[in-house]
Design a protein around this motif. Sequence first.
Motif, short mmCIF file in Angstrom:
data_model
loop_
_atom_site.label_atom_id
_atom_site.label_comp_id
_atom_site.label_asym_id
_atom_site.label_seq_id
_atom_site.Cartn_x
_atom_site.Cartn_y
_atom_site.Cartn_z
N ILE B 233 0.84 -1.17 -0.20
CA ILE B 233 0.31 0.05 0.01
C ILE B 233 0.90 1.35 -0.04
CG2 ILE B 233 -1.91 1.10 1.19
CD1 ILE B 233 -2.62 -1.72 2.54
N SER B 234 0.79 2.16 -1.10
CA SER B 234 1.28 3.40 -1.00
C SER B 234 0.47 4.45 -0.56
CB SER B 234 1.86 3.75 -2.39
OG SER B 234 2.56 2.96 -3.02
N ILE B 235 0.90 5.22 0.42
CA ILE B 235 0.20 6.25 1.03
C ILE B 235 0.26 7.48 0.14
CG2 ILE B 235 -0.46 7.62 3.06
CD1 ILE B 235 0.87 5.42 4.67
N VAL B 236 -0.70 7.80 -0.57
CA VAL B 236 -0.55 8.94 -1.63
C VAL B 236 -1.89 10.02 -1.32
CG1 VAL B 236 -0.38 9.86 -3.93
CG2 VAL B 236 0.34 7.29 -3.29
N PRO B 237 -1.37 11.09 -0.51
CA PRO B 237 -2.40 11.98 -0.22
C PRO B 237 -3.18 12.54 -1.41
CG PRO B 237 -0.57 12.55 0.86
CD PRO B 237 -0.23 11.53 -0.28
N SER B 368 -10.01 24.04 5.44
CA SER B 368 -9.48 24.12 4.12
C SER B 368 -8.90 22.72 3.35
CB SER B 368 -8.46 25.14 4.30
OG SER B 368 -7.45 24.68 5.20
N GLU B 369 -8.42 21.86 3.98
CA GLU B 369 -7.98 20.86 3.69
C GLU B 369 -8.93 19.96 3.03
OE1 GLU B 369 -8.05 21.43 6.75
OE2 GLU B 369 -7.90 19.58 8.15
N ASN B 370 -10.35 20.10 3.16
CA ASN B 370 -11.55 19.51 2.73
C ASN B 370 -11.93 19.91 1.28
OD1 ASN B 370 -14.23 18.75 2.22
ND2 ASN B 370 -14.21 17.62 4.11
N SER B 371 -11.58 19.52 0.24
CA SER B 371 -12.03 20.00 -1.03
C SER B 371 -13.37 20.37 -1.22
CB SER B 371 -11.15 19.12 -2.13
OG SER B 371 -11.61 17.86 -1.98
N PHE B 398 -8.44 22.28 9.99
CA PHE B 398 -9.39 21.77 10.82
C PHE B 398 -9.14 21.75 12.25
CE2 PHE B 398 -11.49 18.35 13.32
CZ PHE B 398 -12.92 18.75 13.49
N SER B 399 -7.94 21.52 12.47
CA SER B 399 -7.33 21.35 13.82
C SER B 399 -7.38 22.96 14.44
CB SER B 399 -5.78 21.05 14.00
OG SER B 399 -5.10 21.76 13.13
N GLN B 400 -7.05 23.96 13.49
CA GLN B 400 -7.35 25.23 13.82
C GLN B 400 -8.62 25.62 13.97
OE1 GLN B 400 -4.85 26.80 10.48
NE2 GLN B 400 -3.98 27.80 12.09
N GLN B 401 -9.63 25.30 13.23
CA GLN B 401 -11.14 25.67 13.17
C GLN B 401 -11.79 25.02 14.60
OE1 GLN B 401 -13.21 23.18 10.40
NE2 GLN B 401 -15.04 24.65 10.26
N TRP B 402 -11.46 23.80 14.85
CA TRP B 402 -11.80 23.12 15.95
C TRP B 402 -11.41 23.88 17.31
CZ3 TRP B 402 -10.88 17.64 18.34
CH2 TRP B 402 -12.04 17.35 19.12
N SER B 403 -10.06 24.11 17.13
CA SER B 403 -9.39 24.68 18.42
C SER B 403 -10.01 26.11 18.87
CB SER B 403 -8.00 24.71 18.34
OG SER B 403 -7.02 25.17 19.34
N ALA B 404 -10.27 26.90 17.71
CA ALA B 404 -10.90 28.13 17.92
C ALA B 404 -12.31 28.23 18.40
CB ALA B 404 -10.69 28.93 16.59
N ALA B 405 -12.89 27.39 17.80
CA ALA B 405 -14.34 27.00 18.38
C ALA B 405 -14.60 26.51 19.89
CB ALA B 405 -15.12 26.02 17.43
N LYS B 406 -13.45 25.88 20.35
CA LYS B 406 -13.72 25.36 21.78
C LYS B 406 -13.17 26.25 22.61
CE LYS B 406 -11.48 21.44 21.23
NZ LYS B 406 -10.97 20.16 21.35
N LYS B 407 -12.23 27.13 22.33
CA LYS B 407 -11.50 28.13 23.15
C LYS B 407 -12.49 28.95 23.75
CE LYS B 407 -6.99 30.36 22.95
NZ LYS B 407 -5.89 30.90 22.19
N ASP B 408 -12.97 29.95 22.70
CA ASP B 408 -13.83 30.78 23.26
C ASP B 408 -15.20 31.06 22.42
OD1 ASP B 408 -14.97 33.21 24.46
OD2 ASP B 408 -13.46 34.59 23.67
N PRO B 409 -16.18 30.21 22.87
CA PRO B 409 -17.35 30.04 22.27
C PRO B 409 -17.92 31.42 22.17
CG PRO B 409 -17.50 28.16 23.67
CD PRO B 409 -16.02 29.25 24.16
#
Lengths: 337, 527
Positions: B233-237, B368-371, B398-409
């Motif tokens: 299996i080749s991992i090809v993003p 942004s990584e979700n096309s 997503f990690s930034q999006q989620w982090s910002a959403a949880k930090k200060d609703p």
Amino acid sequence: MKVVWNRLSSALLVLIAASFITFTLARVIPNDPSLAYIGPKATAADAAKLRITLGLDQPIPVQYIKYVWQTLHGNWGYSLSTKQPVLQEIIDRLPSTIELIFFAMSFAFIFGVALGVYAAKYRGRVQDSVIRILAIAGVSMPAFWLGLLLQLLFAGRLAWFPATGQFDIDLKYEHPISKVTGFPLFDSIITGNFTATLNGLHHMVLPALTLSAYSFGLLSRMARANLLEVMSSDYIKVARAYGLSERLIFFKLALKNALPPIVTVTGLSTAYLITGTFFVEQVYAWPGIGGFAVNSLLSIDYPAIMGITLLAAVGYLVINFIVDLIQAKIDPRMWLR
Amino acid sequence: MSIKIAFSSQRIRLIAGATIALFAIASFVVPSTAQAASVFKVSTSAAVTTWDPVQSFSTEAFYMTNIYEPLLWKNPDGVTPEYSPALATSWTSSADGKTWTFKLRAGATFHDGSPVNSAAVKASFDASKKIGGAGFIWDALKSVDASASDTVVLNLSYAAPMDLIASSTYGAYIVNPKTLVAVAADSKYYESGKDGGSGPYTIDSYKAGSSVVLTAYAKHWAAVKPAYSTIDISIVPDAITAQQMMTSGQVDWATNVPLTSMTSFRRNSKYTVVKYKSPFNYVGYFNTLRAPLNNPVVRQALSYALNYREITTVGGQGYATQARGPVPAGIYPYDPAIPQYSRQVEKAKRLLASAGVKDLKIKVTYASENSAEARFVPLMKDAFAAIGVDADIQGILFSQQWSAAKKDPANAQDLFIVKYWPTYSDAGVDNLWSLFHSSTKPFFNLSYWKNAAYDKLVDDAIELSGSDKAGAQKLYSQAMMMLYKEAPGIYLYDEAQVSVLPKKFSIPKYNINYPFSAFFAGVKLSS
């Protein structure tokens, strides 16, 4: 010797500045690195625990000093996304990238300089225009776009070359390469595994062409402009007046004086290719540093980003230093500047 | 002035000609390596977050389902029986749904040869419940009785569908107890690619972020052995690169090809394009803590503003259907009777006016990584503009999006777009609970919505689903109606799973219950 020390001390300052800026930026971006480490559905408690384990709960200056200390002792941290030591990741992938850069730069230098010279010879004629168009295209086309284009044409449509990878996947089952130096293509040659060598060269063509495009364009334009400038200088006219042969004038007198700027550009281009591989390796699924760098950036894998930044910075500095030494050899007056 | 140099034009032409000839000849004389007969080559975008089957909660499920086994496998929607035996061959539940007995498969062994027994099952469930990323699936599990080595009895605190839970993609694998001990002593035990599974394949090698090689486990209990002893299996993003690898023959199968290429694959006689329902659902969370989005009328207005057909077409490239709430079609407790919003611009304007809202500005974030999100979110901006709402759209990781959403609703985004899927095939326990049930600290409820009546409906349904699935469905349907009316979220579309299958091979059908997985033991050459 003083010049060497000056260069080395300024290089050290550049390294400290680059590492500090990257380190700080990676931490002030609103992001939770623990997510990259334990996945998007990690619980809040898991994430909090991991932040303590990774030392992310400490002030940034403290984190930076710890990072520098550990880096100097060979501990470049663990990649958040691959969970492997960053230094090991780099060591494993760097040989493939160096082989790619070597072929790309060789191609760019040989064909760039040769065509630059050819264009200079036929200045203002059709050949010159064609080479100029090629050069401008090479400089202005984004590598990822050119890569996709070559891939679609030569791998997809014509099936002349493989689309991706450094070797055929079947090769590792049918003709495995014995690891000697870690440089796969080089190892295939020294171990006499020529099936692998041919296969590797076949795979090398498209990525190397893509990667070389920018440097090729730059070098051909530089070679043409420099030669034209040197050939119109007074000492060349005097040489001609003395009846020296054109071959002698060109190789012994003109080319030597046109070389230093070309060497500088070659060095800078090589350094540029370190980061240029990022996109090319991604397009061709090349198992080098580039793909690792892109994935690290996308997942804000800050230990990996730091490692790659350090590597790129060191690469730039070393190459520039080598360029200085070569230039000094060609033109000793450089030491006086 | 011309330069007369040693390069004669004839010589240069010769060099140029030779180079081009070499370039062309190289493509023909360099032989392709002969295909190894027992190797099936795959490319996938599935990254490995962890090799730990207990902690696994992400795309590594692609590999895990070949290396590890749960007690049962859940069959695709519409297939009877509903479950296939894996490490358990038979199972029963008590009348009250609080006691489940699983008879274990005789002769099943882990990859080191040690037997799969009740002690292993107990150790695995205990580990998952204690430290697993998906440990919450065992919430109802009070104790595991492993007194007989070939039988496990699961005692529950409330009735829960243990057959469904025991077939989960995450948190339900049976792991070699020796491996669990080794991991407790060394947290990095798995990271070089070791495993403690009993599945048809074992990890041969792993190059992080690059490749995984699986080899068939010779002593696996299945009577029919895998046709391919090695899966490379080749991992090809990058999906386009993966497509090139498949069409040029470098891999036999690429699991991730761009949706935009489906038309050309349909025309290609070498491939079949197949479409299945998937558990993936796109939803947006309104920030219900902030005015005027704390008003359901405003949220309804924004829901009426969208052109769902356009979003579905552009986002899903024709391989999607408008969602009926946050439960995807094909997954329990989906209810086709739940109404959908449709584009009604005038109604949306009237609702906004009735709420006294003018010149509304909102911040929309997406991954942004979700096309797909990158394609359809700009359409939402246009749709909101048509009712006088100015949307500032921000694509971030997503990690930034989620982090910002949880930090200060209170000061976070106004609308959070997310792609969600259930941990196992029960979107009541997961989607309905995780996305909209009240929580003291936001985790996946990023609308920050709190509604006691909704919470009670979902909680009661969860407790009822183990003994009275139909009764639970009724409660879930009421909860989904409430989500429609209150609109704490904006329900976009259910994504279809589209696969391109090379006709040369027979590849097992996609199973909605294991959305990231491919079952390589069933791959063979087409007859």
